[in-house]
Scaffold this active site. Sequence first.
Site, short mmCIF file in Angstrom:
data_model
loop_
_atom_site.label_atom_id
_atom_site.label_comp_id
_atom_site.label_asym_id
_atom_site.label_seq_id
_atom_site.Cartn_x
_atom_site.Cartn_y
_atom_site.Cartn_z
N ALA A 26 -29.44 45.10 -32.31
CA ALA A 26 -29.68 44.84 -33.48
C ALA A 26 -29.78 45.83 -34.49
O ALA A 26 -30.45 47.33 -33.65
CB ALA A 26 -30.93 44.33 -33.89
N VAL A 44 -32.59 49.03 -30.45
CA VAL A 44 -32.04 49.04 -32.07
C VAL A 44 -30.74 49.97 -31.85
O VAL A 44 -31.07 50.62 -31.36
CB VAL A 44 -33.03 50.03 -32.87
CG1 VAL A 44 -32.60 50.31 -33.46
CG2 VAL A 44 -34.18 49.65 -32.24
N LYS A 45 -29.71 49.62 -32.39
CA LYS A 45 -28.53 49.82 -32.04
C LYS A 45 -28.64 51.16 -33.62
O LYS A 45 -28.65 50.95 -34.45
CB LYS A 45 -27.79 48.84 -32.79
CG LYS A 45 -26.58 49.39 -32.12
CD LYS A 45 -25.42 47.91 -32.20
CE LYS A 45 -23.66 48.02 -31.98
NZ LYS A 45 -23.45 47.15 -32.20
N VAL A 46 -27.74 52.49 -33.33
CA VAL A 46 -28.66 53.06 -34.23
C VAL A 46 -26.91 54.32 -34.32
O VAL A 46 -26.05 53.82 -32.98
CB VAL A 46 -28.96 54.09 -33.27
CG1 VAL A 46 -29.61 55.67 -34.28
CG2 VAL A 46 -30.59 53.48 -33.93
#
Length: 215
Positions: free
Chosen positions: A56, A82-84
């Site tokens: 996400a 967590v997509k960064v």
Amino acid sequence: MKFFLDTANIEDIKKYAQWGIVDGVTTNPSLVAKEGVDFKTRIQEIAKIVDGPISAEVTEASADEMIAEGKEIARWHTNIFVKVPMTPAGLETVKALSKEGIETNVTLVFSVAQAVMAAKAGASFVSPFVGRVDDIAYDGIALIKDIVDVFQKYNFTTEVLSASIRHGKHVIDSMKVGADIATIPPHLFDSLVSHPLTTSGLASFAADWKKFQAK
């Protein structure tokens, strides 16, 4: 090789999860926007279907904002990664989140140097974009191979996630060069499971069985 679904569409996720081969799901702001749904609600819906990593993505720009957003997203479910984005602020975010035990996926990776920086910052996954590299007349699969080779040489534990998959050959070639994960658009699952010889073989078996029963 782990297979992830690259979608935020619930019906597609339900369909392919029933096959027993979906190890995780990746989403991005574009995929969620396409569905016209609340981001948090959709991620939590996905988590009820697939028991595996769910990427996400943060949407803020500064490191402080990304870190705060990433912490909030991570609270939505224990399976969230967590997509960064691969930016200086993104690296700072990955470092901060990884120190707190939050899994991360660094996206929009287009070079070995970017992949190594993400791994050094503590990324759980790096996502090189195979198709987009091909689009600019470079070799996306060669990039995957180079990242895999460098990670193995230096014993990075970060997994290589082959992204921007355009066709079945991208999936097979990603396997051949040692990618840990391929994230695949839903429609490609159908093409990967199908083969004309399987279809013709089934038709032949059915015809032979019908003849046998008619005797």
